[in-house]
Write a protein that holds these residues in place. Sequence first.
Motif, PDB file in Angstrom:
ATOM      1  N   ALA A   1       0.800  -1.231   0.000  1.00 47.26           N
ATOM      2  CA  ALA A   1       0.000   0.000   0.000  1.00 47.26           C
ATOM      3  C   ALA A   1       0.829   1.277   0.000  1.00 47.26           C
ATOM      4  N   ASN A   2       2.071   1.213   0.421  1.00 48.48           N
ATOM      5  CA  ASN A   2       2.850   2.428   0.650  1.00 48.48           C
ATOM      6  C   ASN A   2       4.058   2.546  -0.269  1.00 48.48           C
ATOM      7  N   GLY A   3       3.799   2.368  -1.544  1.00 50.92           N
ATOM      8  CA  GLY A   3       4.842   2.446  -2.564  1.00 50.92           C
ATOM      9  C   GLY A   3       4.672   1.319  -3.555  1.00 50.92           C
ATOM     10  N   VAL A   4       5.472   1.370  -4.587  1.00 46.20           N
ATOM     11  CA  VAL A   4       5.368   0.403  -5.683  1.00 46.20           C
ATOM     12  C   VAL A   4       5.908  -0.951  -5.261  1.00 46.20           C
ATOM     13  N   GLY A   5       5.177  -2.000  -5.619  1.00 46.32           N
ATOM     14  CA  GLY A   5       5.604  -3.363  -5.361  1.00 46.32           C
ATOM     15  C   GLY A   5       5.471  -3.765  -3.907  1.00 46.32           C
ATOM     16  N   CYS A   6       6.048  -4.883  -3.596  1.00 45.08           N
ATOM     17  CA  CYS A   6       6.062  -5.390  -2.234  1.00 45.08           C
ATOM     18  C   CYS A   6       7.248  -4.754  -1.519  1.00 45.08           C
ATOM     19  N   ARG A   7       6.989  -4.166  -0.339  1.00 48.30           N
ATOM     20  CA  ARG A   7       7.994  -3.358   0.357  1.00 48.30           C
ATOM     21  C   ARG A   7       7.968  -3.648   1.850  1.00 48.30           C
ATOM     22  N   THR A   8       9.007  -3.215   2.511  1.00 51.00           N
ATOM     23  CA  THR A   8       8.981  -3.121   3.962  1.00 51.00           C
ATOM     24  C   THR A   8       8.616  -1.684   4.288  1.00 51.00           C
TER      25      THR A   8
ATOM     26  N   MET B   1      10.571  13.265   9.196  1.00 48.19           N
ATOM     27  CA  MET B   1      11.407  14.443   9.061  1.00 48.19           C
ATOM     28  C   MET B   1      11.307  15.418  10.232  1.00 48.19           C
ATOM     29  N   GLU B   2      10.709  14.978  11.337  1.00 44.61           N
ATOM     30  CA  GLU B   2      10.827  15.767  12.557  1.00 44.61           C
ATOM     31  C   GLU B   2      12.318  15.830  12.895  1.00 44.61           C
ATOM     32  N   PRO B   3      12.803  16.962  13.381  1.00 46.97           N
ATOM     33  CA  PRO B   3      14.233  17.083  13.682  1.00 46.97           C
ATOM     34  C   PRO B   3      14.777  15.965  14.571  1.00 46.97           C
ATOM     35  N   GLU B   4      13.994  15.532  15.557  1.00 44.33           N
ATOM     36  CA  GLU B   4      14.444  14.468  16.449  1.00 44.33           C
ATOM     37  C   GLU B   4      14.684  13.152  15.711  1.00 44.33           C
ATOM     38  N   ASN B   5      13.989  12.934  14.615  1.00 44.74           N
ATOM     39  CA  ASN B   5      14.135  11.689  13.865  1.00 44.74           C
ATOM     40  C   ASN B   5      15.254  11.759  12.827  1.00 44.74           C
ATOM     41  N   GLN B   6      15.525  12.918  12.301  1.00 45.03           N
ATOM     42  CA  GLN B   6      16.487  13.030  11.201  1.00 45.03           C
ATOM     43  C   GLN B   6      17.898  12.586  11.577  1.00 45.03           C
ATOM     44  N   GLU B   7      18.326  12.899  12.784  1.00 48.84           N
ATOM     45  CA  GLU B   7      19.694  12.566  13.177  1.00 48.84           C
ATOM     46  C   GLU B   7      19.947  11.060  13.124  1.00 48.84           C
ATOM     47  N   GLU B   8      18.964  10.252  13.526  1.00 52.79           N
ATOM     48  CA  GLU B   8      19.109   8.798  13.468  1.00 52.79           C
ATOM     49  C   GLU B   8      18.698   8.225  12.121  1.00 52.79           C
ATOM     50  N   LEU B   9      17.815   8.911  11.420  1.00 45.19           N
ATOM     51  CA  LEU B   9      17.376   8.441  10.109  1.00 45.19           C
ATOM     52  C   LEU B   9      18.514   8.479   9.094  1.00 45.19           C
TER      53      LEU B   9
ATOM     54  N   LEU C   1       9.795   7.970   1.045  1.00 42.38           N
ATOM     55  CA  LEU C   1       9.665   8.660   2.321  1.00 42.38           C
ATOM     56  C   LEU C   1       8.400   9.502   2.286  1.00 42.38           C
ATOM     57  N   TYR C   2       7.560   9.318   3.282  1.00 38.93           N
ATOM     58  CA  TYR C   2       6.317  10.082   3.406  1.00 38.93           C
ATOM     59  C   TYR C   2       6.526  11.149   4.461  1.00 38.93           C
TER      60      TYR C   2
ATOM     61  N   LEU D   1      19.261  10.386  -0.517  1.00 39.11           N
ATOM     62  CA  LEU D   1      19.144   8.957  -0.240  1.00 39.11           C
ATOM     63  C   LEU D   1      17.726   8.438  -0.467  1.00 39.11           C
ATOM     64  N   VAL D   2      16.828   9.350  -0.837  1.00 42.45           N
ATOM     65  CA  VAL D   2      15.414   9.034  -1.043  1.00 42.45           C
ATOM     66  C   VAL D   2      15.123   9.038  -2.545  1.00 42.45           C
ATOM     67  N   ASP D   3      14.370   8.051  -3.009  1.00 45.95           N
ATOM     68  CA  ASP D   3      13.984   7.987  -4.427  1.00 45.95           C
ATOM     69  C   ASP D   3      12.672   8.707  -4.671  1.00 45.95           C
ATOM     70  N   ILE D   4      11.711   8.497  -3.798  1.00 47.06           N
ATOM     71  CA  ILE D   4      10.396   9.120  -3.926  1.00 47.06           C
ATOM     72  C   ILE D   4      10.036   9.776  -2.599  1.00 47.06           C
ATOM     73  N   LEU D   5       9.604  11.032  -2.679  1.00 49.64           N
ATOM     74  CA  LEU D   5       9.092  11.747  -1.509  1.00 49.64           C
ATOM     75  C   LEU D   5       7.614  12.021  -1.736  1.00 49.64           C
ATOM     76  N   VAL D   6       6.781  11.517  -0.844  1.00 50.44           N
ATOM     77  CA  VAL D   6       5.370  11.876  -0.853  1.00 50.44           C
ATOM     78  C   VAL D   6       5.266  12.992   0.179  1.00 50.44           C
ATOM     79  N   ASP D   7       4.984  14.215  -0.293  1.00 44.88           N
ATOM     80  CA  ASP D   7       5.062  15.369   0.602  1.00 44.88           C
ATOM     81  C   ASP D   7       3.712  16.020   0.847  1.00 44.88           C
ATOM     82  N   GLY D   8       3.650  16.748   1.932  1.00 40.84           N
ATOM     83  CA  GLY D   8       2.453  17.517   2.267  1.00 40.84           C
ATOM     84  C   GLY D   8       1.619  16.865   3.348  1.00 40.84           C
TER      85      GLY D   8
END
Length: 178
Positions: free
Chosen positions: A12-19, A75-83, A101-102, A130-137
């Motif tokens: 449901a969250n991108g093309v093909g079978c994904r994690t 993309m919250e600042p707290e997550n970016q450092e570890e992401l 990345l959503y 490092l991201v191929d597709i960004l679903v933004d907004g």
Amino acid sequence: MNYGKIYYADIANGVGCRTSLFLSGCRNHCKDCFNEETWDFSYGKPFDAEVQDTVITSIKPSYIEGLSILGGEPMEPENQEELLPFLKDVKTACPDKTVWLYSGFTWEELTDDSLGSRCRTEWTDEILPLVDILVDGRFVAEKKNISLKFRGSENQRIIDVPATLRKGEIVLAEKFML
């Protein structure tokens, strides 16, 4: 950084079978969010080295197209450092897999210093390549449309990040927008 859940065979969250990895923490608090429990930064479990290795291993099989990262808000600042180091590890271990990345933040909020957005951090410019597709907004309940592929509301865009970075302007992944 915490995660709320991981789906190892998601279609449901991108093309093909994904994690699909759902990170915890979001201050956007979109009305009618489908994943409200992940607004809390302490929700779920720690995204430790063992979990990261499990996620990377899960995308290695040939039938898996790649990894989708959702939230909460990745993309919250707290997550970016570890992401950032995690995404580097993903691209090193699985260079042929796509990363979706959503984010409730728009491309402009993520990339334009003059907007002063809280999501623009010292790590943002390293994460985006490092991201191929960004679903933004942000999800907008009044623009909800269940017939859309890979997004919940009509204001959200599906951006081809490598093409956007090459061209210097937003390039929509038109084939996914239909």
